[in-house]
Design a protein around this motif. Structure first.
Motif, PDB file in Angstrom:
ATOM      1  N   UNK A 206       0.844  -1.209   0.000  1.00 27.75           N
ATOM      2  CA  UNK A 206       0.000   0.000   0.000  1.00 27.75           C
ATOM      3  C   UNK A 206       0.871   1.248   0.000  1.00 27.75           C
ATOM      4  N   UNK A 207       1.852   1.292   0.903  1.00 22.93           N
ATOM      5  CA  UNK A 207       2.724   2.460   0.987  1.00 22.93           C
ATOM      6  C   UNK A 207       3.592   2.606  -0.261  1.00 22.93           C
ATOM      7  N   UNK A 208       4.041   1.484  -0.797  1.00 22.31           N
ATOM      8  CA  UNK A 208       4.886   1.520  -1.986  1.00 22.31           C
ATOM      9  C   UNK A 208       4.147   2.138  -3.170  1.00 22.31           C
ATOM     10  N   UNK A 209       2.876   1.804  -3.330  1.00 18.42           N
ATOM     11  CA  UNK A 209       2.092   2.364  -4.436  1.00 18.42           C
ATOM     12  C   UNK A 209       1.913   3.869  -4.272  1.00 18.42           C
ATOM     13  N   UNK A 210       1.616   4.310  -3.053  1.00 15.63           N
ATOM     14  CA  UNK A 210       1.457   5.749  -2.807  1.00 15.63           C
ATOM     15  C   UNK A 210       2.754   6.485  -3.122  1.00 15.63           C
ATOM     16  N   UNK A 211       3.861   5.934  -2.657  1.00 15.54           N
ATOM     17  CA  UNK A 211       5.157   6.586  -2.874  1.00 15.54           C
ATOM     18  C   UNK A 211       5.513   6.640  -4.354  1.00 15.54           C
ATOM     19  N   UNK A 212       5.198   5.568  -5.081  1.00 11.64           N
ATOM     20  CA  UNK A 212       5.526   5.540  -6.505  1.00 11.64           C
ATOM     21  C   UNK A 212       4.787   6.637  -7.261  1.00 11.64           C
TER      22      UNK A 212
END
Length: 338
Positions: A206-212
Motif C-alpha cells: 500500500x505504501x509503496x504504491x502511494x510513494x511511486x
C-alpha cells in the motif's frame, strides 16, 4: 475382530508370506489364479490393512497435519481443500486443526498431531508473534517433524515456505484506486506482527504504491485492524470522516464489514466510497456491487504445500525452499473513477 493376514492365509490355505506379497503389491512370480484367490478372500472377509503395524516397520504413518486459523474464512477452507486433494493422490491422510484465531491453541494442536505420529505439519504462522513462531518451530523440529509454513516466510533453512507475494497484492489494490483518480486512500491493515507477516507485507505494498505515484502517506488514513468483519465495521466511519474516498481492506471479510457499516449509515458503494478487498473468496460474488479484490490461488497453494511436505517425507524434494505465487486484481463494481 479385525481380519488379519493370518486369517486370510487360513481361509485360502496359502502361506502368510504369499498373502502378504499379494496384499502389499510386492514384486512376485505368483500366478494370476493365486493372486485372485487372495484378493477375493480379502474382499469377502472385509480385510483392511493395519496402517499402525505398517508404520512400526517404516516409521511413517502417511499422515499429515494442517493447522489453520479459522474455518469460517473460506480462504483457509480452500487451502485445506487443495491440501486434501494432493494427500489423497498418494494415499496420505490429512488431519485438520482449527485454532479459531486463538494462537495459544497452536501448541495444543501441534502436540496432538505429534502424539498421532504425523509425518509432517502444514501450518499458517501468520498473526503469531515472532517469538512464539520460533518456539513452535523448535518444538516440532525436536520431534523430527517435517514443516511447511504457508503464507508466512520463516527464516529456518529446514522449513519450506509456500506463500503469496502479498506486497505485490497490496500494491495492486492501491494502484487500482490511484488509477481511478483517488488520492485520499485509506487502509485497514490486518494484524501487523513480524516484517514477513501477510498483513505487514500488504501494508508495505500500500505504501509503496502511494510513494511511486508521489502521494504522501497520511497516518490518519491508516487503521490497524484484524482479518475480520468487525474491523471493517469499526474503522470505516473513522476513515471516511478523515476524508478518504477509497479504502484498501485487510481482506474480503474486512471489506464485508465496510459494506455493512456503509449500508447502515446511508453510504453508497462505490458512489460515496470505493472499496478493494483481498482474497477473492466465494462470497464476494453475492455482494452488490461485486467486490473488487485481490485474488490469491488458495486451492493451488494448499495443493503445493501438501506436495512439498509429501516430497520431503519421501526424501524426493526438489531442493527449492520457497514457492511464491503471484496475486491478481479482480475488478468488480465496488470502485469507481472520480
Amino acid at each position: 475382530m479385525r481380519v488379519t493376514i493370518k486369517d486370510i492365509a487360513r481361509e485360502t490355505e496359502l502361506s502368510p508370506t504369499t498373502v502378504s506379497i499379494v496384499l502389499n503389491n510386492k514384486p512376485h512370480r505368483l500366478s494370476a489364479e493365486t493372486r485372485k484367490k487372495v484378493l477375493d478372500a480379502a474382499k469377502r472377509m472385509n480385510y483392511r490393512p493395519n496402517s499402525l503395524a505398517a508404520s512400526l516397520k517404516t516409521h511413517k504413518t502417511k499422515t499429515i497435519g494442517m493447522v489453520i486459523s479459522n474455518f469460517t474464512n473460506s480462504y483457509f477452507g480452500e487451502l485445506a481443500r487443495g491440501a486434501e486433494a494432493r494427500c489423497a493422490q498418494d494415499g496420505y491422510a490429512l488431519i485438520l486443526c482449527n485454532t479459531n484465531d486463538k494462537s495459544k491453541k497452536n501448541f495444543d494442536y501441534i502436540n496432538i498431531l505429534i502424539d498421532r505420529g504425523v509425518d509432517g505439519i502444514i501450518i499458517s504462522f501468520d498473526g503469531i508473534e515472532a517469538d512464539e513462531t520460533d518456539r513452535l518451530i523448535a518444538h516440532m523440529l525436536s520431534f523430527g517433524i517435517k514443516i511447511i509454513s504457508i503464507d508466512y516466510r520463516t527464516q529456518y533453512k529446514s522449513v519450506s515456505n509456500v506463500m503469496l507475494d502479498n506486497k505485490m497484492g497490496g500494491f495492486l489494490a492501491t494502484r487500482h484506486l490511484i488509477e481511478q483518480g483517488h488520492r485520499k486512500i485509506g487502509c485497514i491493515t490486518g494484524p501487523l506482527q513480524a516484517d514477513s507477516s501477510t498483513a505487514n507485507q500488504r501494508y508495505l505494498g500500500y505504501k509503496q504504491a502511494l510513494e511511486k505515484y508521489q502521494i504522501e502517506v497520511n497516518e490518519k488514513f491508516v487503521a490497524y485492524g484484524e482479518y475480520n468483519i468487525e474491523s471493517g465495521i469499526k474503522h470505516a466511519g473513522t476513515l471516511l470522516s478523515e476524508g478518504v474516498t477509497g479504502i484498501v481492506a485487510a481482506n474480503d471479510l474486512c471489506a464485508y464489514g465496510i459494506y455493512k457499516w456503509a449500508r447502515e449509515h446511508g453510504i453508497t458503494i462505490p458512489d460515496d466510497l470505493s472499496v478493494v478487498g483481498y482474497d477473492d473468496i466465494v462470497y464476494s460474488d453475492f455482494f452488490s456491487p461485486r467486490l473488487t479484490t485481490i485474488r490469491q490461488p488458495a486451492y493451488d497453494m494448499g495443493f503445493e504445500a501438501a506436495n512439498k511436505i509429501i516430497e520431503s517425507c519421501e526424501d524426493i524434494s526438489d531442493g527449492d525452499k520457497d514457492l511464491i505465487f503471484k496475486p491478481e486484481l479482480v475488478i468488480g463494481g465496488s470502485t469507481r473513477h472520480l
